[in-house]
Design an enzyme around this catalytic site. Structure first.
Site, PDB file in Angstrom:
ATOM      1  N   VAL A 130       2.784   4.473   3.105  1.00  0.00           N
ATOM      2  CA  VAL A 130       1.481   4.092   3.652  1.00  0.00           C
ATOM      3  C   VAL A 130       1.605   2.873   4.555  1.00  0.00           C
ATOM      4  O   VAL A 130       1.206   2.907   5.725  1.00  0.00           O
ATOM      5  CB  VAL A 130       0.483   3.840   2.493  1.00  0.00           C
ATOM      6  CG1 VAL A 130      -0.826   3.290   3.021  1.00  0.00           C
ATOM      7  CG2 VAL A 130       0.245   5.126   1.714  1.00  0.00           C
ATOM      8  N   GLY A 163       2.199  29.346  -5.270  1.00  0.00           N
ATOM      9  CA  GLY A 163       3.618  29.056  -5.496  1.00  0.00           C
ATOM     10  C   GLY A 163       3.822  28.452  -6.859  1.00  0.00           C
ATOM     11  O   GLY A 163       3.138  28.838  -7.814  1.00  0.00           O
ATOM     12  N   CYS A 213       1.112  12.142  -4.655  1.00  0.00           N
ATOM     13  CA  CYS A 213      -0.337  11.955  -4.467  1.00  0.00           C
ATOM     14  C   CYS A 213      -1.209  12.880  -5.304  1.00  0.00           C
ATOM     15  O   CYS A 213      -1.998  12.421  -6.120  1.00  0.00           O
ATOM     16  CB  CYS A 213      -0.665  12.123  -2.999  1.00  0.00           C
ATOM     17  SG  CYS A 213       0.353  11.067  -1.969  1.00  0.00           S
ATOM     18  N   ARG A 232       9.394  13.072  -6.235  1.00  0.00           N
ATOM     19  CA  ARG A 232       8.375  12.767  -7.243  1.00  0.00           C
ATOM     20  C   ARG A 232       7.545  13.998  -7.588  1.00  0.00           C
ATOM     21  O   ARG A 232       7.043  14.685  -6.710  1.00  0.00           O
ATOM     22  CB  ARG A 232       7.480  11.613  -6.756  1.00  0.00           C
ATOM     23  CG  ARG A 232       8.166  10.269  -6.908  1.00  0.00           C
ATOM     24  CD  ARG A 232       7.327   9.169  -6.355  1.00  0.00           C
ATOM     25  NE  ARG A 232       7.333   9.166  -4.891  1.00  0.00           N
ATOM     26  CZ  ARG A 232       6.663   8.296  -4.147  1.00  0.00           C
ATOM     27  NH1 ARG A 232       5.918   7.377  -4.714  1.00  0.00           N
ATOM     28  NH2 ARG A 232       6.742   8.345  -2.835  1.00  0.00           N
TER      29      ARG A 232
HETATM   30  C1  UGA Z   1      -1.111  14.776   0.380  1.00  0.00           C
HETATM   31  C2  UGA Z   1      -2.275  15.087   1.325  1.00  0.00           C
HETATM   32  O1  UGA Z   1      -2.039  16.316   2.024  1.00  0.00           O
HETATM   33  C3  UGA Z   1      -2.460  13.971   2.344  1.00  0.00           C
HETATM   34  O2  UGA Z   1      -3.615  14.228   3.153  1.00  0.00           O
HETATM   35  C4  UGA Z   1      -2.647  12.649   1.604  1.00  0.00           C
HETATM   36  O3  UGA Z   1      -2.805  11.549   2.497  1.00  0.00           O
HETATM   37  C5  UGA Z   1      -1.438  12.402   0.716  1.00  0.00           C
HETATM   38  O4  UGA Z   1      -1.324  13.495  -0.215  1.00  0.00           O
HETATM   39  C6  UGA Z   1      -1.626  11.074   0.026  1.00  0.00           C
HETATM   40  O5  UGA Z   1      -2.571  10.936  -0.756  1.00  0.00           O
HETATM   41  O6  UGA Z   1      -0.913  10.114   0.345  1.00  0.00           O
HETATM   42  P1  UGA Z   1       1.555  15.077   0.489  1.00  0.00           P
HETATM   43  O7  UGA Z   1       1.552  14.788  -0.979  1.00  0.00           O
HETATM   44  O8  UGA Z   1       2.521  14.371   1.350  1.00  0.00           O
HETATM   45  O9  UGA Z   1       0.090  14.770   1.122  1.00  0.00           O
HETATM   46  O10 UGA Z   1       1.853  16.605   0.654  1.00  0.00           O
HETATM   47  P2  UGA Z   1       1.087  17.980   0.948  1.00  0.00           P
HETATM   48  O11 UGA Z   1       1.616  18.543   2.193  1.00  0.00           O
HETATM   49  O12 UGA Z   1      -0.375  17.836   0.835  1.00  0.00           O
HETATM   50  O13 UGA Z   1       1.647  18.871  -0.244  1.00  0.00           O
HETATM   51  C7  UGA Z   1       1.399  18.528  -1.606  1.00  0.00           C
HETATM   52  C8  UGA Z   1       1.896  19.599  -2.521  1.00  0.00           C
HETATM   53  O14 UGA Z   1       1.088  20.756  -2.434  1.00  0.00           O
HETATM   54  C9  UGA Z   1       3.322  20.077  -2.237  1.00  0.00           C
HETATM   55  O15 UGA Z   1       4.022  20.183  -3.450  1.00  0.00           O
HETATM   56  C10 UGA Z   1       3.148  21.437  -1.602  1.00  0.00           C
HETATM   57  O16 UGA Z   1       4.227  22.299  -1.857  1.00  0.00           O
HETATM   58  C11 UGA Z   1       1.905  21.918  -2.324  1.00  0.00           C
HETATM   59  N1  UGA Z   1       1.148  22.950  -1.556  1.00  0.00           N
HETATM   60  C12 UGA Z   1       0.577  22.645  -0.369  1.00  0.00           C
HETATM   61  C13 UGA Z   1       1.029  24.221  -2.087  1.00  0.00           C
HETATM   62  O17 UGA Z   1       1.532  24.528  -3.179  1.00  0.00           O
HETATM   63  N2  UGA Z   1       0.315  25.163  -1.390  1.00  0.00           N
HETATM   64  C14 UGA Z   1      -0.280  24.888  -0.194  1.00  0.00           C
HETATM   65  O18 UGA Z   1      -0.914  25.797   0.387  1.00  0.00           O
HETATM   66  C15 UGA Z   1      -0.138  23.597   0.323  1.00  0.00           C
END
Ligand code: UGA
Length: 436
Positions: A11, A253, A260, A327
């Site tokens: 961040v 999945g 987060c 994480r």
């Molecule tokens: C997430 C949010 O997307 C951000 O907007 C937010 O700022 C961030 O948390 C935070 O609070 O700092 P992030 O954790 O980096 O971001 O990752 P994502 O891309 O959102 O993915 C999170 C998890 O969801 C991953 O494990 C991903 O594999 C899973 N996911 C995502 C799914 O299982 N299915 C999906 O369709 C999308």
């Protein structure tokens, strides 16, 4: 404007670099001397697209600097952004000790009016307390207010998400604070939504938890699809044409991970509980996710008598592609289960292997072993079973025919639904995925 940023994790560092990129004068503060030294040399402490290039550019052009000397950084800053961690505690609440430390440091060194902006994700109401805390410790007669400015970047696309954010949320309690934040964000030329402080704090949790809920909902439907003979990918595609649903975050999945969603769902549930409210949707989101992480292991356990002595190819270790972050990665739930049964794991991850090695060193681990390899095909060579945990491009590039060609028995459990069922059938691979 002169901006100080406390904390150089995802961040803080990304915010600092992007503020410099749009022309502000930025100093990033961290307590870790070695980290500061290496950032000055142009080395990014995190794996993130474009970040290192922008660090080098803005540092060499004089708009960005790093220090451990918080006094010099905070004393004459127009704004201090706080981007330190708020790790989850055992009861699910957020640990605010890092925020408190920075707040106190600010109070003890600011010499001119200053806006303190909390970017870290904090429970609703925290910023009221941070402001009070600063006022309690303030030494000089200056004006200090606290604003909320939650961060919405995702790991792997952090710089893009910041410079091209769909919206900036600012939460303030005065016109003075709102004006300063508007000025800071003006050069970004992005939509700014200005709300009160508590609403801004809530927008962050409500957004993350909604996305987590969307994923758990799709995983729940996926599990039902398997039972009734529907295909979750076809279902998601059909749903996505409706603008009210949208086409993002519909991938079923092995559950969400990262720093987060798991933390923020638990924190909001905890906050609700503190206020005597049972936040059932978020609770269900967490429950579904916990079960989902090991769904393929459970499936494979039914199919095989034991994993003992089997060569298991593990493709992908990180919680998602584009990051080296482990994480709450589903692998942290699955690998111990495989090792407990005496599996010989051959793991591949293009960037996460070094971090994983720190947790599970190469060689004997409990009843099993782990060997790290540099190519997915090396992991597949003579393997009895393959688990796909992360949808890295390098893993998606493995041809369906390679599984049959390389593995001893082509038995594949895909937690990210990366292959077409028909293609796997044609390649004579015994293939299990999620919701299909
Ligand atoms: C997430 C949010 O997307 C951000 O907007 C937010 O700022 C961030 O948390 C935070 O609070 O700092 P992030 O954790 O980096 O971001 O990752 P994502 O891309 O959102 O993915 C999170 C998890 O969801 C991953 O494990 C991903 O594999 C899973 N996911 C995502 C799914 O299982 N299915 C999906 O369709 C999308």
């Amino acid at each position: 404007m002169k901006i100080a940023v406390a904390g150089t994790g995802y961040v803080g560092l990304v915010a600092g670099v992007c503020f410099a990129e749009v022309g502000h004068d930025v100093i990033c503060v961290d307590i870790d001397e070695d980290k500061i030294k290496s950032m000055k040399k142009g080395i990014s402490p995190i794996y993130e697209n474009d970040l290192q290039d922008l660090m080098v550019k803005n540092y060499s052009e004089g708009r960005l600097n790093y220090t451990t000397d918080f006094k010099s950084a905070y004393k004459d800053a127009d704004a201090v952004f706080i981007g330190v961690g708020t790790p989850e505690q055992l009861d699910g609440s957020a640990n605010l000790s890092h925020i408190a430390t920075v707040a106190r440091q600010i109070a003890e060194c600011v010499e001119k009016d200053c806006l303190v902006v909390v970017k870290s994700t904090v429970p609703v109401g925290t910023n009221d307390k941070v402001e009070q805390f600063i006022h309690d410790f303030l030494i000089n007669k200056v004006k200090v207010e606290v604003a909320s400015n939650p961060e919405f970047l995702a790991q792997g696309s952090a710089v893009h998400d910041t410079l091209q954010a769909p919206r900036i949320i600012i939460g303030t309690e005065s016109k003075w604070a709102e004006k300063i934040l508007m000025k800071i964000y003006e050069p970004f030329k992005l939509p700014v939504v200005s709300v009160n402080r508590r609403s801004a704090e809530m927008i962050k949790y409500a957004s993350n938890d909604f996305l987590a809920l969307k994923i758990s909902y799709m995983n729940d439907i996926a599990n039902l699809c398997e039972l009734v003979g529907a295909d979750i990918q076809a279902v998601a595609n059909g749903m996505s044409y409706d603008d009210r649903i949208g086409n993002k975050f519909l991938n079923a999945g092995i559950g969400y991970g990262g720093s987060c969603f798991p933390k923020d769902t638990k924190a909001l549930e905890y906050l609700a509980k503190q206020h005597g409210y049972d936040l059932r949707t978020v609770k269900a989101t967490i429950d579904v996710n916990n079960d989902q992480k090991t769904i393929l292991f459970k499936k494979a356990s039914k199919r095989l008598i034991t994993f003992n002595g089997l060569k298991i190819a593990v493709l992908g270790l990180t919680f998602k592609p584009g990051t080296d972050d482990l994480r709450e990665s589903p692998t942290l739930d699955n690998i111990p289960l495989l090792l407990e049964q005496g599996a010989d794991i051959y793991a591949y991850d293009p960037v996460g292997a070094d971090n994983f090695k720190r947790l599970y060193p190469e060689g004997k681990n409990g009843n099993g072993t782990i060997t790290y390899v540099n190519d997915p095909k090396e992991a597949l060579e003579s393997a009895n079973v393959c688990f796909i945990f992360t949808e890295w491009d390098q893993i998606k590039a493995v041809k369906t025919t390679d599984y049959k060609k390389l593995m001893r028995s082509p038995l594949v459990y895909d937690g990210r639904n990366i292959y077409d069922l028909k293609d796997m059938l044609k390649a004579e691979v015994e293939y299990y995925s999620v919701g299909r």
